[in-house]
Design a protein around this motif. Structure first.
Motif, PDB file in Angstrom:
ATOM      1  N   GLY A 143       9.174  42.396  31.851  1.00 35.51           N
ATOM      2  CA  GLY A 143       8.767  41.944  33.166  1.00 35.51           C
ATOM      3  C   GLY A 143       9.216  40.550  33.526  1.00 35.51           C
ATOM      4  N   VAL A 144       9.886  39.841  32.607  1.00 34.14           N
ATOM      5  CA  VAL A 144      10.304  38.469  32.881  1.00 34.14           C
ATOM      6  C   VAL A 144      11.820  38.331  32.830  1.00 34.14           C
ATOM      7  N   GLY A 145      12.461  39.095  31.974  1.00 29.38           N
ATOM      8  CA  GLY A 145      13.894  38.950  31.783  1.00 29.38           C
ATOM      9  C   GLY A 145      14.166  38.556  30.345  1.00 29.38           C
ATOM     10  N   ASP A 146      15.423  38.331  30.047  1.00 29.64           N
ATOM     11  CA  ASP A 146      15.795  37.959  28.693  1.00 29.64           C
ATOM     12  C   ASP A 146      15.435  36.495  28.449  1.00 29.64           C
ATOM     13  N   VAL A 147      14.407  36.258  27.644  1.00 29.43           N
ATOM     14  CA  VAL A 147      13.965  34.906  27.322  1.00 29.43           C
ATOM     15  C   VAL A 147      13.973  34.737  25.816  1.00 29.43           C
ATOM     16  N   THR A 148      14.722  33.758  25.343  1.00 32.17           N
ATOM     17  CA  THR A 148      14.731  33.445  23.912  1.00 32.17           C
ATOM     18  C   THR A 148      14.493  31.956  23.745  1.00 32.17           C
ATOM     19  N   LEU A 149      13.922  31.601  22.597  1.00 37.01           N
ATOM     20  CA  LEU A 149      13.605  30.208  22.310  1.00 37.01           C
ATOM     21  C   LEU A 149      14.432  29.708  21.142  1.00 37.01           C
ATOM     22  N   HIS A 150      14.637  28.402  21.104  1.00 34.95           N
ATOM     23  CA  HIS A 150      15.256  27.793  19.935  1.00 34.95           C
ATOM     24  C   HIS A 150      14.264  27.807  18.780  1.00 34.95           C
ATOM     25  N   GLU A 151      14.788  27.749  17.573  1.00 31.86           N
ATOM     26  CA  GLU A 151      13.920  27.805  16.393  1.00 31.86           C
ATOM     27  C   GLU A 151      13.292  26.455  16.071  1.00 31.86           C
ATOM     28  N   VAL A 152      13.986  25.371  16.389  1.00 33.29           N
ATOM     29  CA  VAL A 152      13.513  24.035  16.032  1.00 33.29           C
ATOM     30  C   VAL A 152      12.827  23.394  17.233  1.00 33.29           C
ATOM     31  N   GLY A 153      11.634  22.860  16.989  1.00 30.08           N
ATOM     32  CA  GLY A 153      10.882  22.188  18.039  1.00 30.08           C
ATOM     33  C   GLY A 153      10.220  20.933  17.508  1.00 30.08           C
ATOM     34  N   CYS A 154       9.366  20.347  18.332  1.00 32.09           N
ATOM     35  CA  CYS A 154       8.656  19.123  17.964  1.00 32.09           C
ATOM     36  C   CYS A 154       7.220  19.239  18.452  1.00 32.09           C
ATOM     37  N   THR A 155       6.274  18.822  17.644  1.00 33.45           N
ATOM     38  CA  THR A 155       4.889  18.877  18.079  1.00 33.45           C
ATOM     39  C   THR A 155       4.619  17.802  19.131  1.00 33.45           C
ATOM     40  N   ALA A 156       3.722  18.124  20.047  1.00 35.65           N
ATOM     41  CA  ALA A 156       3.264  17.184  21.070  1.00 35.65           C
ATOM     42  C   ALA A 156       1.798  16.883  20.781  1.00 35.65           C
ATOM     43  N   GLU A 157       1.493  15.624  20.548  1.00 31.19           N
ATOM     44  CA  GLU A 157       0.118  15.212  20.279  1.00 31.19           C
ATOM     45  C   GLU A 157      -0.560  14.836  21.590  1.00 31.19           C
ATOM     46  N   LEU A 158      -1.722  15.437  21.843  1.00 29.53           N
ATOM     47  CA  LEU A 158      -2.455  15.189  23.075  1.00 29.53           C
ATOM     48  C   LEU A 158      -3.057  13.786  23.050  1.00 29.53           C
TER      49      LEU A 158
END
Length: 233
Positions: free
Chosen positions: A69-84
């Motif tokens: 229902g959204v389309g082809d969506v892929t994410l990168h494997e490497v990310g970074c945490t965001a501290e609130l």
């Protein structure tokens, strides 16, 4: 060492130490903020920010396959945490929040059902410790080239130049987040574990962009980053 994190897909790359303000309006991410705010005192209030590799992000459900229902969506494997760091609740139930990038991770397994939002098992990526002569030498060269680069893109580059950090790792993250690079360029820099290697890659990118700016007064941006999401059916 692994951990389980809430995941927030975005069309940008977050780096350790960099500030990321967000306006939270989708209900699932409102639930995420409420979860973080409700954690016990002293518990880390952080979630994982992961850049979108392809597709238009509305409701991503997997890092590997298309989202129904959204389309082809892929994410990168490497990310970074965001501290609130700051939370302001709005009259409509949404939130304006301020976060700061904290630590890099790689996604190893995604869970689509444990919470209203995406969660993932992640492994923490190594960060350099102790002096690194190669990184320190490269940092000096990067600062010099980065100042010249800022002079080409900003009317008052001295305001930022004077604040450039001396720590090579901190500098590498700042340059990656501040330079006018594509998401793919930034993602490749985030995924590099070694500070000297990251600084070397940035030196090449800055020289490339500086040449383009001097010649055509423009920085190349992929068409996908200039386009607008398709209207919903």
């Amino acid at each position: 060492m692994t951990a389980r994190l809430p995941i927030f897909p975005l069309g940008t790359v977050l780096f350790p130490g960099l500030v990321l303000p967000l306006h939270i309006f989708e209900e699932r991410y409102r639930a995420l903020v409420r979860h973080l705010v409700g954690l016990p005192e002293g518990a880390p209030r952080e979630f994982g920010v992961v850049a979108i590799r392809a597709g238009w992000e509305v409701a991503p459900r997997s890092t590997e396959r298309p989202v129904p229902g959204v389309g082809d969506v892929t994410l990168h494997e490497v990310g970074c945490t965001a501290e609130l760091r700051q939370v302001s609740e709005l009259t409509d139930g949404g939130f304006d929040i301020v976060t700061v990038g904290r630590r890099r991770f790689r996604i190893t397994e995604v869970d689509e059902r444990a919470a209203p939002y995406l969660t993932a098992e992640v492994e923490w990526l190594p960060e350099p410790g102790g002096p690194d002569e190669a990184a320190e030498l490269l940092a000096t060269r990067v600062i010099s080239v980065f100042r010249q680069y800022l002079g080409l893109i900003r009317p008052a580059p001295e305001e930022i130049s004077e604040q450039l950090p001396e720590d090579p790792t901190v500098l590498s993250h700042l340059v990656a987040a501040t330079a006018m690079l594509t998401v793919d360029d930034r993602q490749r820099l985030l995924a590099i574990d070694d500070t000297a290697a990251r600084l070397g890659a940035e030196l090449r990118l800055l020289n490339r962009e500086a040449v383009l700016l001097r010649q055509v007064r423009a920085v190349p941006v992929p068409l996908s980053e200039l386009a607008s999401p398709p209207a919903p059916n």
